[in-house]
Design a protein around this motif. Sequence first.
Motif, PDB file in Angstrom:
ATOM      1  N   PHE A  99       3.157 -43.359 -24.639  1.00  0.00           N
ATOM      2  CA  PHE A  99       3.696 -42.217 -23.903  1.00  0.00           C
ATOM      3  C   PHE A  99       2.581 -41.264 -23.491  1.00  0.00           C
ATOM      4  CE2 PHE A  99       5.160 -37.771 -24.213  1.00  0.00           C
ATOM      5  CZ  PHE A  99       6.035 -37.750 -23.134  1.00  0.00           C
ATOM      6  N   ALA A 100       1.648 -41.002 -24.406  1.00  0.00           N
ATOM      7  CA  ALA A 100       0.537 -40.095 -24.092  1.00  0.00           C
ATOM      8  C   ALA A 100      -0.326 -40.656 -22.975  1.00  0.00           C
ATOM      9  CB  ALA A 100      -0.307 -39.859 -25.349  1.00  0.00           C
ATOM     10  N   PHE A 101      -0.644 -41.938 -23.044  1.00  0.00           N
ATOM     11  CA  PHE A 101      -1.507 -42.547 -22.040  1.00  0.00           C
ATOM     12  C   PHE A 101      -0.829 -42.535 -20.670  1.00  0.00           C
ATOM     13  CE2 PHE A 101      -3.866 -45.796 -19.811  1.00  0.00           C
ATOM     14  CZ  PHE A 101      -5.157 -45.610 -20.273  1.00  0.00           C
ATOM     15  N   ALA A 102       0.462 -42.916 -20.618  1.00  0.00           N
ATOM     16  CA  ALA A 102       1.186 -42.935 -19.348  1.00  0.00           C
ATOM     17  C   ALA A 102       1.340 -41.530 -18.774  1.00  0.00           C
ATOM     18  CB  ALA A 102       2.555 -43.585 -19.538  1.00  0.00           C
ATOM     19  N   SER A 103       1.619 -40.555 -19.636  1.00  0.00           N
ATOM     20  CA  SER A 103       1.801 -39.178 -19.170  1.00  0.00           C
ATOM     21  C   SER A 103       0.493 -38.603 -18.631  1.00  0.00           C
ATOM     22  CB  SER A 103       2.327 -38.297 -20.308  1.00  0.00           C
ATOM     23  OG  SER A 103       3.586 -38.739 -20.751  1.00  0.00           O
ATOM     24  N   LEU A 104      -0.607 -38.857 -19.327  1.00  0.00           N
ATOM     25  CA  LEU A 104      -1.883 -38.315 -18.885  1.00  0.00           C
ATOM     26  C   LEU A 104      -2.366 -39.001 -17.615  1.00  0.00           C
ATOM     27  CD1 LEU A 104      -3.665 -37.865 -22.318  1.00  0.00           C
ATOM     28  CD2 LEU A 104      -2.805 -36.093 -20.798  1.00  0.00           C
ATOM     29  N   MET A 105      -2.055 -40.278 -17.446  1.00  0.00           N
ATOM     30  CA  MET A 105      -2.360 -40.932 -16.176  1.00  0.00           C
ATOM     31  C   MET A 105      -1.625 -40.247 -15.031  1.00  0.00           C
ATOM     32  SD  MET A 105      -2.470 -45.050 -16.778  1.00  0.00           S
ATOM     33  CE  MET A 105      -2.638 -45.269 -15.007  1.00  0.00           C
ATOM     34  N   SER A 106      -0.364 -39.916 -15.255  1.00  0.00           N
ATOM     35  CA  SER A 106       0.417 -39.231 -14.233  1.00  0.00           C
ATOM     36  C   SER A 106      -0.063 -37.806 -14.024  1.00  0.00           C
ATOM     37  CB  SER A 106       1.898 -39.236 -14.632  1.00  0.00           C
ATOM     38  OG  SER A 106       2.687 -38.581 -13.662  1.00  0.00           O
ATOM     39  N   MET A 107      -0.457 -37.134 -15.104  1.00  0.00           N
ATOM     40  CA  MET A 107      -0.935 -35.758 -15.011  1.00  0.00           C
ATOM     41  C   MET A 107      -2.172 -35.650 -14.117  1.00  0.00           C
ATOM     42  SD  MET A 107      -0.813 -32.517 -16.053  1.00  0.00           S
ATOM     43  CE  MET A 107       0.191 -32.488 -17.530  1.00  0.00           C
ATOM     44  N   GLY A 108      -3.093 -36.592 -14.257  1.00  0.00           N
ATOM     45  CA  GLY A 108      -4.333 -36.534 -13.492  1.00  0.00           C
ATOM     46  C   GLY A 108      -4.305 -37.298 -12.191  1.00  0.00           C
ATOM     47  N   ASP A 109      -3.167 -37.903 -11.838  1.00  0.00           N
ATOM     48  CA  ASP A 109      -3.103 -38.727 -10.632  1.00  0.00           C
ATOM     49  C   ASP A 109      -3.227 -37.864  -9.381  1.00  0.00           C
ATOM     50  OD1 ASP A 109      -2.337 -41.276  -9.125  1.00  0.00           O
ATOM     51  OD2 ASP A 109      -0.802 -39.851  -8.442  1.00  0.00           O
ATOM     52  N   PHE A 110      -4.006 -38.387  -8.438  1.00  0.00           N
ATOM     53  CA  PHE A 110      -4.143 -37.701  -7.154  1.00  0.00           C
ATOM     54  C   PHE A 110      -3.820 -38.610  -5.978  1.00  0.00           C
ATOM     55  CE2 PHE A 110      -6.802 -36.157  -3.575  1.00  0.00           C
ATOM     56  CZ  PHE A 110      -6.188 -34.936  -3.400  1.00  0.00           C
ATOM     57  N   GLY A 111      -3.777 -39.910  -6.216  1.00  0.00           N
ATOM     58  CA  GLY A 111      -3.560 -40.846  -5.117  1.00  0.00           C
ATOM     59  C   GLY A 111      -2.203 -40.694  -4.459  1.00  0.00           C
ATOM     60  N   VAL A 112      -1.135 -40.597  -5.254  1.00  0.00           N
ATOM     61  CA  VAL A 112       0.219 -40.513  -4.699  1.00  0.00           C
ATOM     62  C   VAL A 112       0.499 -39.116  -4.162  1.00  0.00           C
ATOM     63  CG1 VAL A 112       2.663 -40.830  -5.200  1.00  0.00           C
ATOM     64  CG2 VAL A 112       0.973 -42.303  -6.298  1.00  0.00           C
ATOM     65  N   ILE A 113       0.125 -38.103  -4.938  1.00  0.00           N
ATOM     66  CA  ILE A 113       0.422 -36.737  -4.525  1.00  0.00           C
ATOM     67  C   ILE A 113      -0.353 -36.356  -3.272  1.00  0.00           C
ATOM     68  CG2 ILE A 113      -1.370 -35.660  -5.916  1.00  0.00           C
ATOM     69  CD1 ILE A 113       2.201 -34.358  -5.298  1.00  0.00           C
ATOM     70  N   ALA A 114      -1.488 -36.999  -3.018  1.00  0.00           N
ATOM     71  CA  ALA A 114      -2.242 -36.707  -1.795  1.00  0.00           C
ATOM     72  C   ALA A 114      -1.441 -37.076  -0.558  1.00  0.00           C
ATOM     73  CB  ALA A 114      -3.569 -37.466  -1.810  1.00  0.00           C
ATOM     74  N   LEU A 115      -0.552 -38.068  -0.684  1.00  0.00           N
ATOM     75  CA  LEU A 115       0.253 -38.513   0.448  1.00  0.00           C
ATOM     76  C   LEU A 115       1.489 -37.644   0.635  1.00  0.00           C
ATOM     77  CD1 LEU A 115       0.179 -40.768   2.566  1.00  0.00           C
ATOM     78  CD2 LEU A 115       1.586 -42.141   1.036  1.00  0.00           C
ATOM     79  N   PHE A 116       2.067 -37.152  -0.467  1.00  0.00           N
ATOM     80  CA  PHE A 116       3.330 -36.422  -0.385  1.00  0.00           C
ATOM     81  C   PHE A 116       3.192 -34.932  -0.678  1.00  0.00           C
ATOM     82  CE2 PHE A 116       4.468 -40.779  -1.712  1.00  0.00           C
ATOM     83  CZ  PHE A 116       5.238 -41.139  -0.613  1.00  0.00           C
ATOM     84  N   GLY A 117       1.998 -34.481  -1.091  1.00  0.00           N
ATOM     85  CA  GLY A 117       1.836 -33.081  -1.427  1.00  0.00           C
ATOM     86  C   GLY A 117       1.853 -32.172  -0.207  1.00  0.00           C
ATOM     87  N   SER A 118       2.227 -30.914  -0.442  1.00  0.00           N
ATOM     88  CA  SER A 118       2.268 -29.896   0.608  1.00  0.00           C
ATOM     89  C   SER A 118       2.129 -28.537  -0.057  1.00  0.00           C
ATOM     90  CB  SER A 118       3.573 -29.985   1.389  1.00  0.00           C
ATOM     91  OG  SER A 118       4.679 -29.694   0.552  1.00  0.00           O
ATOM     92  N   GLN A 119       2.178 -27.468   0.736  1.00  0.00           N
ATOM     93  CA  GLN A 119       2.079 -26.128   0.173  1.00  0.00           C
ATOM     94  C   GLN A 119       3.257 -25.812  -0.742  1.00  0.00           C
ATOM     95  OE1 GLN A 119      -0.452 -24.046   0.336  1.00  0.00           O
ATOM     96  NE2 GLN A 119      -1.649 -25.464   1.589  1.00  0.00           N
TER      97      GLN A 119
END
Length: 532
Positions: free
Chosen positions: A458-478
């Motif tokens: 759980f810790a490893f999967a959560s921290l991978m998601s916490m630091g992820d930038f690849g997906v949020i770069a596509l869907f992120g906005s202000q």
Amino acid sequence: MNTWRLPGSIAAITILGCLGAALIALLFAAPVPSLKGLLEDAYLHHLIAFSFKQASLSALIAIGLAIPIARALQRRHFLGKTLLLRLSSMTLILPVLVAIFGLMTVYGREGWLAILCHRLGINYSFSPYGLSGILLAHVFFNLPLATRLLLQALQQIPNEQRQLADQLAMQGWNLFKFLECPWLKRQLIPAFVLIFMLCFTSFAIILTLGGGPQATTLELAIFQALSFDYDPGRAALLALIQLCCCSGLLLLSHWLTPIRAHEVSLRQNWQPKVEGVCARIIDSVSLMVLVLLLIPPLIAVIAAGLGTHTLDALKDPALWQAVALSLNIAVAAGALSVSITLMLLWTSREYRRRQQYGWASCLEGSAMIILGVPSIVLATGAFLILNQTIGLGSSPAYLVIIVNTLMALPYASKLLESPMRDLANQYSRLCLALDIRGWQRLRHIELPILRQPLLQAFAFASLMSMGDFGVIALFGSQDFQTLPYYLYQQMGAYRTQQAAVTALLLLLICFLFFILIETLAERDADRKPTEL
């Protein structure tokens, strides 16, 4: 259908359904390419060539440096060795943008090293952008991984072989060639392919330190085609090419990975003798390279984030909104990833107990197949599906959670696979004798014993998601910003002081989250015997 088949079947169908939907969307959106057009597309050739070039160089440098560092760690005992190994493990969960901020602070054109060289009258010409910066960042992340893999290979050498080498007075090159090299060869090719794949599908590093026409990879070109050019067909075609490359690399890794014979050493405590000034110098220099690569960027993040500007930056409401969103996404993705993995391995284990190994391998492979599908490919497929149906919506949090959940499945599966098999071998007959089945067995037998590996997964999967930038770069906005996306926006706007505080906060959250889960896991491990 027996009830024990349901959990794994549902999980596998969900995984394959998500992957299949994304691939079908890509196939329908991608234009039918002509062979002549692909052969004459010079920019596409450059994308593929640079993707392979930077990944190959990164893997070669990481593996080349890891060999002497692993040898030094294996045969030297010094103060701080355990801490150094733990810091090496931390790079696996360190958010990419935090590390990039630290590397820029140390190696940038106005960084610590540039200031030192200026004071010494030395011309500092290193550029943190382009291929050189990409290689530096990739080596920072992958050198500790390569070192741990090669150190594990060296630690598998039976102590009887090391004792015999000492009795034959084997030292230096002969010791490496005849004793250590055969064991290192078992791990060299798999480690190289693994690091090559990680660098080939790298996104945040290329976006931040590359991004120009001369330093663009397939992954970044997909992002540019969707975000800047809005050309879904081009993005789909590039995503399919990326998928073919990654699938081929995954098959190559599986084919080149040798079957390791498990050897048991009867002598537990044999300390090899390392003589000679030359060997000591090589070991000292190797360890210093690892220390100088890991420690300064982390210190830079902490030093830059602490100052008179810290309190002002922490008062920004947008920062805490990004923190809350990141935590919600990370916890949800971690819980879903562990749940799906548990469902897969439960049914897979039952298949193995009934000697139906083919079905068991299919279920386990449904989680590992995600390694061949980069996150940007999944995100692109999801973007195309939603864009042509219900739309993206104002808050695509659920989409980010789904993609992050899928990307964490292979790692969660590796963490839980062995403990669940060992548990089955130990308690299956007792459960059958007492007629403890299904939910009762999971609740009273499985979960109390599996608490520690479950929390670690759980810790490893959560921290991978916490630091992820690849997906949020596509869907992120202000209106939809996670902490890594917020940090990227600050770095792009040259808000250095605010970015420093954000990077430090992200580092502290990941570190404290990791420590909290580790503490809970150790407490459960200590309490386990009394519970049973």
